[in-house]
Design an enzyme around this catalytic site. Structure first.
Site, PDB file in Angstrom:
ATOM      1  N   HIS A   1       0.860  -1.187   0.000  1.00  0.00           N
ATOM      2  CA  HIS A   1       0.000   0.000   0.000  1.00  0.00           C
ATOM      3  C   HIS A   1       0.895   1.236   0.000  1.00  0.00           C
ATOM      4  CE1 HIS A   1      -3.173  -2.716   2.068  1.00  0.00           C
ATOM      5  NE2 HIS A   1      -3.330  -2.722   0.749  1.00  0.00           N
TER       6      HIS A   1
ATOM      7  N   GLU B   1       1.349   3.817   2.939  1.00  0.00           N
ATOM      8  CA  GLU B   1       1.841   3.350   4.236  1.00  0.00           C
ATOM      9  C   GLU B   1       3.367   3.453   4.268  1.00  0.00           C
ATOM     10  OE1 GLU B   1       0.009  -0.496   4.651  1.00  0.00           O
ATOM     11  OE2 GLU B   1      -2.010   0.363   4.605  1.00  0.00           O
TER      12      GLU B   1
ATOM     13  N   HIS C   1       2.900  -3.323   7.169  1.00  0.00           N
ATOM     14  CA  HIS C   1       1.872  -2.336   6.813  1.00  0.00           C
ATOM     15  C   HIS C   1       1.859  -1.196   7.824  1.00  0.00           C
ATOM     16  CE1 HIS C   1      -0.589  -4.620   3.741  1.00  0.00           C
ATOM     17  NE2 HIS C   1       0.217  -5.566   4.199  1.00  0.00           N
TER      18      HIS C   1
ATOM     19  N   GLU D   1       1.497  -4.470  11.651  1.00  0.00           N
ATOM     20  CA  GLU D   1       0.862  -3.157  11.488  1.00  0.00           C
ATOM     21  C   GLU D   1       1.511  -2.155  12.444  1.00  0.00           C
ATOM     22  OE1 GLU D   1      -1.664  -2.256   9.502  1.00  0.00           O
ATOM     23  OE2 GLU D   1      -2.684  -4.099   8.887  1.00  0.00           O
TER      24      GLU D   1
END
Length: 1015
Positions: A792, A795, A891, A977
């Site tokens: 992504h 990010e 991420h 994350e």
């Protein structure tokens, strides 16, 4: 009547005999004790050993030494012709088992009970029970103890079952519950909490709201409760308001309520309870001195206020209700209340939410503005190639590129919205539901295949296709004793300019960014910004301004018209230090550089600018979050207001203390720093009229836009500054960084750089192989760790974590790093989606879709980035016969603090067959907990274990984490994350994260791999 001592004595019989008695009762043995004889055993004082024995016997699987045992036997005993005492005893037994779960071992049994579908059994019993109760004319014949136990059990287990809403609806319980609510004044204590729980499902809420007579009866009860000032009644009023909120979301119900003057009544409720919850300080002080101030009552009034505002905000989404509220002077009411609040009493807790909610209600009731870009097509796109045929041996079929992309780009990530903004008003700090629900509460819209456990189709490469990936594993045949210096020196001769010029773009590029922007450390630790009263200040300012007119605004920057105007050719310049001021102009903006994102700027006041972000190129769903733009021609000590106005997420960490980052060319030695005062995040006045019309026809959800607003006071006149959502990290900087790191690497480090494929725009997808020099035999004995990041583009924190991993693996001299390189071979894909990064996208590749939803069936022509990365893992598993020791995909998360992981636990899968497939032995090993346990052991001050999740939803089947687990059997496959904002624990608590912190997370991850080898 038996005494307490008699009850204890009853329990003090040999415990093993009691277990046998219960087993005989379940098997309906002729000589077994009755339920009435066994019931006193539920009320005794139990030792931990006795609790454990009870759980083992009846809270898990069948025990061979007992005639009837296990939770399935308990559930089976409910069926048939059971007496009321029998049902009471069985419910008490289940409740006792479920209540005594405490240790991690017990949590597994708790999940097993949920998997055995206790809710479905209880739903059937409760449905029969309600029907019987409603038919009985003599109230004294009803055993209310049974009702209390049933609802207590439904509520307790329902909080743990993510499909409770679906099961209740499919079990036919909604109609009887509505009927019971209408006919009975007194209800079991946990009836309402459970009713509210299942009404959160949009489909259930609509069904309840449409039930004949329900809304009328609900309003009658609300008005009766509103007349009381007793704490218990006010709390009950709060629950009824929650029920009203979740059941009024369909048009027919809203129309009925508007006919009954619901807006006027709710404003009266709001005024009355605001007065009760916000007594002035002198009044409170006097009440406290004389012992007359009731804190619990004030708190109850506060909850009623929050709920009432949420309902008014929901109503204000619809024109008829909005007009009625404006006629009722809602703006004056809200403005007056906001101005009267004691500023130092409303900074935290529920009462600060009142301020924010009142502010949001004001915005909802202001006149909406047309979205200025609604009729414009984004002028920049990329022609997509024709999709290649499905991989032989797979189950897919050939489709055109657009249909392939549309079919896959339909799943939300964990970082995307799952509830409406108003819904969050009812997730209270003490609400177990908000903490325990690991998955979606609602299975609405799911087809039969999902309910029955049919897996999505997947593809895999055949041996001939895998053979072309053999060159990326030459170490298996040749070892790693050969140096790779020739390639390194050739790469390092390239200048920053030549690296930038080799990067391929679709978006227009006006200038290159300086290398110093990325390699200047950001070691300054900055506290989270104060957010108290920011919304209040902003709203009061807006209310005092004259109503805005779209025609009076001035467009300062428009990428659509300036995209290719004035682009230098053939050699792009680098931006210089600034220092000039054009007094004839206001602020100047630009985003025509690598990773830049800004489409249009409108000046709405002398120092107030609204900024519109560009979409992801070719996007099939809207994604607006990442911003990165240049601003110049500023004046020193002037407070400028920047407002990013087309965000889509309903909540953001910008409302919790997060600030954007800024880089000043005149203060470049300071690197990036957090900036912005009075930061707030809110739903603004823009409405996409085209979307609204389309939604009327298609019955889809309207599109609303959200703003990030902040003030910046620049320190230097004529400076050139860059402002971004988070610390930028470009593809060009990755390539430069790889070159420099390989030059600085330790002598005893083997590092090979391979190009495993090319993106749609032609940018190389690079993979690094890192270990120590060794023979082929030694290499064969080493396990492999696969790491990837930046699927992504928005990010960027993922890339800074990866930067920390690479710096430590290649350049750090320490015993830990030496042991890691000696023990493992690292296969690292540092940037999966270079095209998205280069072109300033937030989530998509040039194919216009989220690549992390393509892992089940990546197409070689359309999704070469995922196709190649997945092929590397398949080659490891099926050709090299080396299942990865761990796979971690890195991420960023825009709504959570600290950092944490998501893993895969078969017992928490959406598919019931997964528990049977993996087998009990593997479940016992708890391999899915290996990495989080290691991270908690090595870095407890930054890692937040409480945020870790291991559930597997159908929507995530096409993600890297779940696909690698399912297709290749890698139990240690994770998503890591990291927050964009900061930390809530340890010595870093209260501080915003910086690039040094992110690099340390990379080091933490490496240390955790060594910790995993100890288990």
């Amino acid at each position: 009547m038996p005494s307490d001592s008699d009850d204890v004595a009853a329990v003090k019989q040999p415990w093993s005999q009691l277990i046998v008695d219960i087993s005989n009762f379940l098997s309906e043995h002729p000589q077994s004790k009755t339920s009435q004889a066994l019931l006193p055993s539920c009320n005794g004082v139990w030792s931990d050993e006795e609790k454990l024995e009870l759980i083992e016997a009846f809270g898990h699987k069948k025990q061979s030494h007992l005639t009837k045992s296990g939770v399935k036997a308990v559930l089976a005993a409910f069926e048939g012709d059971r007496t009321q005492p029998d049902v009471i005893f069985l419910c008490r037994l289940l409740h006792l088992i479920f209540s005594h779960f405490s240790s991690e071992n017990d949590r597994k049994k708790e999940k097993y009970i949920v998997k055995c579908d206790v809710i479905a059994t209880l739903t059937r019993i409760t449905r029969k029970r309600i029907i019987m109760t409603l038919d009985v004319t003599d109230e004294s014949s009803i055993d209310h103890n049974l009702d209390e136990v049933l609802w207590k059990l439904l509520h307790k287990i329902g909080l743990k079952d993510p499909r409770v809403s679906l099961k209740v609806r499919m079990g036919g319980l909604i109609s009887p519950m509505c009927k019971l609510f209408i006919q009975k004044d007194t209800l079991p204590e946990l009836f309402l909490p459970f009713f509210i729980k299942i009404s959160r499902s949009p489909r259930n809420g609509q069904a309840i709201g449409r039930y004949e007579g329900f809304m009328t009866r609900l309003l009658v009860k609300i008005k009766a409760l509103d007349a009381s000032d007793q704490t218990s009644q006010v709390l009950l009023l709060d629950k009824h308001l929650q029920l009203l909120f979740f059941t009024m979301k369909n048009k027919r119900t809203r129309t009925q309520l508007l006919r009954e003057n619901i807006c006027k009544y709710l404003l009266e409720v709001l005024r009355r309870h605001l007065a009760s919850s916000s007594n002035s300080r002198p009044t409170r002080l006097l009440s406290s001195l004389f012992g007359t101030f009731d804190k619990s009552l004030s708190a109850a009034h506060t909850e009623v206020v929050i709920g009432t505002i949420a309902i008014l905000r929901l109503l204000s989404n619809f024109k008829k209700a909005r007009d009625e509220l404006k006629n009722l002077q809602v703006l004056d009411i809200c403005s007056r209340e906001l101005k009267e609040f004691w500023s130092d009493e409303w900074k935290t807790g529920p009462k600060s939410r009142i301020v924010d909610s009142l502010s949001a209600l004001c915005l909802r009731c202001m006149s909406p503005l047309p979205y200025p870009l609604e009729t414009r097509r984004f002028p920049i796109d990329f022609p997509l190639p024709t999709a290649t045929p499905s991989t032989p041996g797979g189950h897919g079929r050939i489709r055109n590129s657009s249909s392939i992309n549309i079919s896959f780009d339909n799943g939300r990530s964990s970082d995307e919205d799952g509830m409406d903004e108003e819904d969050e008003a009812f997730v209270r700090d003490d609400d177990d539901e908000g903490k325990d629900d690991r998955g979606s509460d609602d299975d609405d819209g799911k087809d039969d295949d999902e309910i029955n456990g049919a897996l999505p189709k997947t593809t895999r490469l055949n041996p001939q296709q895998l053979a072309k990936y053999a060159p990326f594993f030459v170490e298996n045949e040749q070892g790693t004793l050969q140096p790779t210096f020739s390639m390194i020196y050739q790469t390092n001769q390239e200048s920053w300019r030549s690296i930038c010029e080799k990067t391929r773009h679709v978006m227009p590029i006006h200038h290159h960014l300086p290398i110093e922007m990325f390699n200047t450390p950001t070691r300054i630790r900055e506290k989270t910004a104060k957010t108290s009263n920011n919304m209040k200040k902003m709203i009061i300012e807006e209310l005092d301004k004259p109503e805005r007119s779209a025609t009076s605004n001035q467009v300062i920057y428009d990428l659509d018209t300036a995209a290719f105007d004035g682009l230098p050719s053939p050699e792009l310049p680098f931006v210089t230090g600034g220092g000039k001021l054009d007094t004839s102009k206001d602020l100047q903006f630009d985003s025509r550089f690598e990773s830049g994102n800004l489409r249009m700027v409108i000046q709405v006041a002398p120092t107030h600018y609204e900024l519109f972000l560009s979409p992801d190129v070719n996007q099939l769903r809207d994604h607006y979050q990442w911003f990165f733009f240049q601003v110049s021609n500023m004046r020193k000590s002037v407070k400028y207001t920047f407002e990013i106005v087309n965000c889509l997420k309903s909540t953001s960490l910008y409302s919790q203390g997060m600030q954007p980052v800024m880089y000043s060319m005149m203060e470049s030695a300071n690197g990036w720093r957090r900036v912005g005062e009075n930061v707030c995040y809110f739903r603004n006045l823009y409405i996409n009229e085209n979307e609204e019309k389309k939604n009327v026809e298609e019955q889809k959800k309207k599109k609303y836009y959200y703003s990030i607003r902040f003030n910046v006071t620049f320190q230097n006149t004529g400076d050139i500054c860059y402002i971004a959502y988070h610390y930028p990290y470009t593809y060009s900087f990755l390539n430069s960084s790889l070159s420099m790191l390989k030059k600085r690497k330790q002598e005893n480090v083997y590092c090979r750089e391979d190009v495993i494929g090319h993106s749609l725009a032609g940018n190389p997808i690079k993979m690094l192989t890192i270990t120590t020099p060794a023979s082929a035999a030694e290499i064969a004995a080493r396990e492999v760790i696969v790491l990837s990041a930046r699927v992504h583009p928005g990010e960027t924190n993922a890339s800074w974590i990866m930067q920390g991993i690479l710096e430590n693996l290649l350049c750090r001299q320490s015993n830990e790093m030496y042991r890691l390189r000696e023990s493992f071979i690292f296969k690292i894909v540092p940037m999966i989606n270079p095209d998205g990064v280069t072109n300033g996208s937030h989530r998509c590749s040039l194919a216009g879709i989220d690549l992390n939803r393509m892992w089940d069936r990546p197409n070689e022509a359309l999704h070469p980035e995922v196709f190649a990365t997945k092929a590397i893992i398949q080659y490891l598993c099926e050709v090299a016969n080396k299942k990865p020791f761990a796979y971690v995909d890195i991420h960023g998360h825009s709504k959570k603090w600290d950092y944490f992981v998501y893993g895969n636990n078969a017992s928490e899968s959406w598919r019931a067959d997964d528990v049977l497939d993996v087998g009990a032995a593997q479940l016992e090993e708890e391999l899915h907990l290996a990495l989080p346990k290691a991270l908690e052991a090595t870095c407890p001050s930054r890692f937040n274990a409480s945020e870790c999740r291991f559930n597997i939803t159908r929507a995530k089947e096409s993600s890297a984490r779940v696909n690698v687990w399912r297709q290749f059997g890698v139990s240690t496959a994770y998503t890591l994350e990291s927050t964009f904002c900061g930390f809530h624990k340890g010595q870093n608590s209260g501080y915003q994260i910086n690039t040094s912190d992110l690099k340390e997370i990379g080091r933490d991850l490496l240390h955790s791999f060594l910790e995993m080898t100890k288990t």
